[in-house]
Design an enzyme around this catalytic site. Structure first.
Site, mmCIF file in Angstrom:
data_model
loop_
_atom_site.group_PDB
_atom_site.id
_atom_site.type_symbol
_atom_site.label_atom_id
_atom_site.label_comp_id
_atom_site.label_asym_id
_atom_site.label_seq_id
_atom_site.Cartn_x
_atom_site.Cartn_y
_atom_site.Cartn_z
ATOM 1 N N ASP A 195 0.825 -1.209 0.000
ATOM 2 C CA ASP A 195 0.000 0.000 0.000
ATOM 3 C C ASP A 195 0.861 1.260 0.000
ATOM 4 O O ASP A 195 2.065 1.216 0.286
ATOM 5 C CB ASP A 195 -0.936 -0.010 1.207
ATOM 6 C CG ASP A 195 -2.302 0.601 0.896
ATOM 7 O OD1 ASP A 195 -2.396 1.387 -0.067
ATOM 8 O OD2 ASP A 195 -3.272 0.283 1.613
ATOM 9 N N ASP A 220 -10.320 1.712 -4.056
ATOM 10 C CA ASP A 220 -10.809 1.367 -2.720
ATOM 11 C C ASP A 220 -12.325 1.273 -2.687
ATOM 12 O O ASP A 220 -12.896 0.872 -1.667
ATOM 13 C CB ASP A 220 -10.340 2.409 -1.699
ATOM 14 C CG ASP A 220 -8.940 2.140 -1.177
ATOM 15 O OD1 ASP A 220 -8.421 1.030 -1.397
ATOM 16 O OD2 ASP A 220 -8.362 3.045 -0.549
#
Length: 694
Positions: free
Chosen positions: A441, A498
């Site tokens: 990430d 997301d």
């Protein structure tokens, strides 16, 4: 004196010309030319007239336009010596290395002791030209701007498509008209970004998804980038891509752009998408054997967030496995004292409160369920509240008084000691545990654009991959913040967004298919009540949208009722049965004259089968859906066409179209010209149509 060179793929030709040993220029890029084309005649044909208000000679729109030639537009290079003086090189052709698939052009400016190198490579399978530029200096210089080899843009185009976006709404297409002057997109965020995907498509007039000519550009770089699309006063147009200006912070004797991927299509936007998808699958992504066939994911993030309890995670893993998951990914919250996002980034050791016996009990349970185990890292970031920052405040990129993002700062990835620490910490976790997957990430922008930052990240990933070649890595940057080919050179999957809202995903996935294949595009079934949009969507829509890419899910499986479990299990099983060809299929966008529908056709590489996903976003303006015309089929072949989810038709769908009740056998010509009559459906639903060539 004129010198000429050409590179050919099956469906395109690239021709360069140098006059009087000057920097070469691209004088033709487009549909494949006849083998016997006289390139000197072509060079003569490209010469332009001169009239009032112009110089007595047109400065060349070369692969690196030079200010020293009084070029009237954006120059291809801006460099200064160590004293800050602007250098105005005047390059002369020095040497050329040329064969059927590659062309390397070297130019020299003796006065400023500079060498310019342009490298072109042609890939027939993907119909792709890949090129980059390099500048070398006898003495250290400061680089403000270096473009990859500059391409002329077609003057038959009225507009261009570039890409913007935001968190949970990536890959938005902007239709920008060509006008006099510069259309500039510059990204100083230090990542390729939700906001500025490094892509550009220039369609000719009247080009659609299925027909017409277009040229596509993608700059394969995960740091900040600069894109220039300029129309000169004389009408010529140029396209430049390179690293963000002034992102090389140190003087050096050598600088190089990232690769620029360029493709020409005479089959509409789908030809662009097909070329990029094929190139990624064959030449860019290297998938470890453990990840083939592509496993169904389960990610625990939206089920538990930071609240890790081993017994609950075991229960969730068991349920996920029964639904069809083949890989369990432990997300954020397993390390340091990480109970929220304010602490512990950088402390890459196990939280012994949550995991008193280590990860082994959870991993053993996951494996006993028949699943692989994956884990989350955010290596490039650090929290102020972390043991690592307190011990090494000098590792910070920028100063400590900068604005934080998600309560965090960025590590200086150019520092060797930072790379060494991260390599040792991550490698220790991978060595001591049976882990086959990393979700990597990157949740905030950089304080300033620094090309050395992403080079350090690439170097670290390569080092980890060399030591742990069986581990697959997913690029996640708050979702789709780093979905470029540069990152895919080093990873095997992108977390596209997301957002697990299936309606939003339909749009994001549809547009990203102009560059990304299913094989690397993660798509998950989210919770019934979406955590990012607040929308409540049916399990069938959520599951089929996920099944249109690399499938996974990340809701809490304990929330599912019996119907939802049944549907998810069935769709997951369908995906497994078809992934052997779906992951190698080409995604083709369908032209639909109904703004309520987003539809795409995934066509097997051998053309023997296809599946169509037609998402109903809202109610159509007319009563019934318009016929859905397919694409890229054999006109004289016959296809067996079946509505896979015919039982989803609501009671208000009272008629008896044959597709709703039985298999149809239709010609490719009919399917492409007339199309299929879909049954009526409520908004926020999807039709799935399977086809096999007879």
């Amino acid at each position: 004196m004129i010198e000429t060179w050409r590179l050919d793929c099956t469906h395109q030709s690239l021709v360069l010309v140098s006059s009087l040993n000057a920097m070469p220029a691209i004088v033709y890029y487009g549909d494949r030319l006849p083998d016997e084309e006289n390139l000197e005649e072509l060079a003569k044909a490209s010469q332009m007239d001169v009239t009032g208000g112009m110089l007595d000679e047109n400065p060349s729109l070369s692969i690196c336009p030079e200010a020293s030639h009084i070029f009237p537009g954006q120059q291809g290079m801006v460099v200064r010596n160590q004293e800050g003086k602007l250098l105005l090189p005047k390059f002369k052709l020095q040497s050329v290395d040329h064969n059927e698939t590659h062309l390397i052009i070297t130019c020299r400016d003796d006065e400023n002791s500079l060498t310019y190198i342009a490298n072109f490579e042609c890939y027939d399978f993907s119909n792709m030209v890949v090129c980059f530029a390099e500048i070398k200096s006898d003495e250290p210089i400061h680089l403000s701007w270096l473009s990859a080899p500059v391409f002329p843009a077609p003057q038959q185009a009225s507009h261009m498509f570039d890409f913007s976006g935001r968190w949970i709404d990536e890959f938005q297409i902007n239709q920008v008209p060509w006008t006099m002057g510069v259309h500039l997109r510059e990204n100083f965020t230090g990542r390729s970004g939700h906001e500025h995907f490094p892509g550009l498509i220039i369609p000719h007039q009247n080009t659609t998804n299925r027909s017409g000519q277009a040229i596509g550009f993608h700059y394969g770089w995960s740091g900040g980038h600069r894109m220039v699309a300029e129309q000169l006063p004389d009408g010529r147009r140029q396209v430049q891509f390179g690293n963000a200006s002034n992102s090389e912070l140190l003087a050096s004797t050598q600088f190089k752009t990232a690769p620029l991927y360029v493709t020409f299509s005479k089959n509409g936007l789908n030809g662009i998408g097909k070329s990029y998808q094929r190139h990624v699958r064959k030449y860019i992504v290297k998938i470890p054997p453990k990840s083939e066939p592509r496993p169904v994911h389960y990610n625990c993030w939206e089920a538990v967030y930071f609240d890790h309890n081993i017994e609950e995670l075991k229960e969730i893993a068991s349920l996920a496995s029964k639904l069809g998951a083949e890989r369990f990914v432990l997300d954020d919250g397993w390390f340091g004292k990480r109970n929220d996002d304010t602490t512990s980034l950088g402390d890459w050791w196990l939280d012994e409160v949550k995991y008193p016996d280590g990860l082994t009990p959870l991993i053993d349970h996951v494996k006993s369920c028949g699943m692989q185990f994956g884990i989350w890292f955010e290596p490039e970031m650090i929290n102020p509240d972390s043991e690592t920052y307190k011990a090494h405040p000098n590792w910070l990129l920028g100063k400590a008084d900068q604005i934080q993002g998600r309560q965090q700062w960025v590590l200086d990835m150019a520092l060797q000691e930072v790379q060494n620490y991260l390599f040792n910490a991550i490698s220790k976790i991978l060595t001591e545990n049976d882990i086959s997957y990393i979700k990597w990430d990157h949740n905030r922008v950089l304080p300033y654009s620094d090309a050395a930052q992403i080079r350090g990240t690439y170097k670290l990933i390569n080092r980890l991959t060399a030591s742990h070649p069986e581990v697959e890595i997913e690029s996640c940057s708050s979702g789709g913040g780093r979905s470029d080919f540069g990152m895919l050179e080093h990873t095997q999957r992108v977390w596209l967004s997301d957002s697990n809202d299936a309606i939003e995903r339909l749009k994001i996935q549809h547009n990203s298919a102009l560059f990304l294949p299913s094989k690397v595009t993660g798509s998950h079934v989210g919770p019934r009540h979406c955590h990012t949009s607040g929308r409540v969507l049916d399990i069938e829509l959520r599951a089929w949208v996920a099944a249109s890419r690399h499938m996974g899910f990340e809701m809490d499986p304990r929330e599912l009722d019996e119907r939802e479990r049944k549907i998810l299990s069935e769709i997951c099983a369908w995906w497994k049965d078809n992934r052997h060809w779906l992951m190698e299929a080409n995604i083709l966008r369908l032209d639909v004259d109904d703004k309520a529908i987003i539809a795409e056709q995934q066509l097997a590489e051998d053309g023997e089968r296809f599946v169509v996903f037609a998402g109903m976003l809202e109610s159509s303006k007319q009563i019934l859906p318009r016929p859905l015309c397919l694409t890229s089929l054999e006109r004289n072949a016959y296809y067996e066409v079946t509505l896979k989810n015919k039982d989803s038709a609501p009671k208000l769908s009272r008629g008896s179209p044959f597709l709703k009740h039985q298999t149809l056998k239709l010609s490719g010509a009919y399917l492409m010209q007339q199309g299929l009559n879909l049954p009526w459906q409520f908004p926020q639903n999807i039709w799935v149509i399977e086809g096999k060539k007879l």
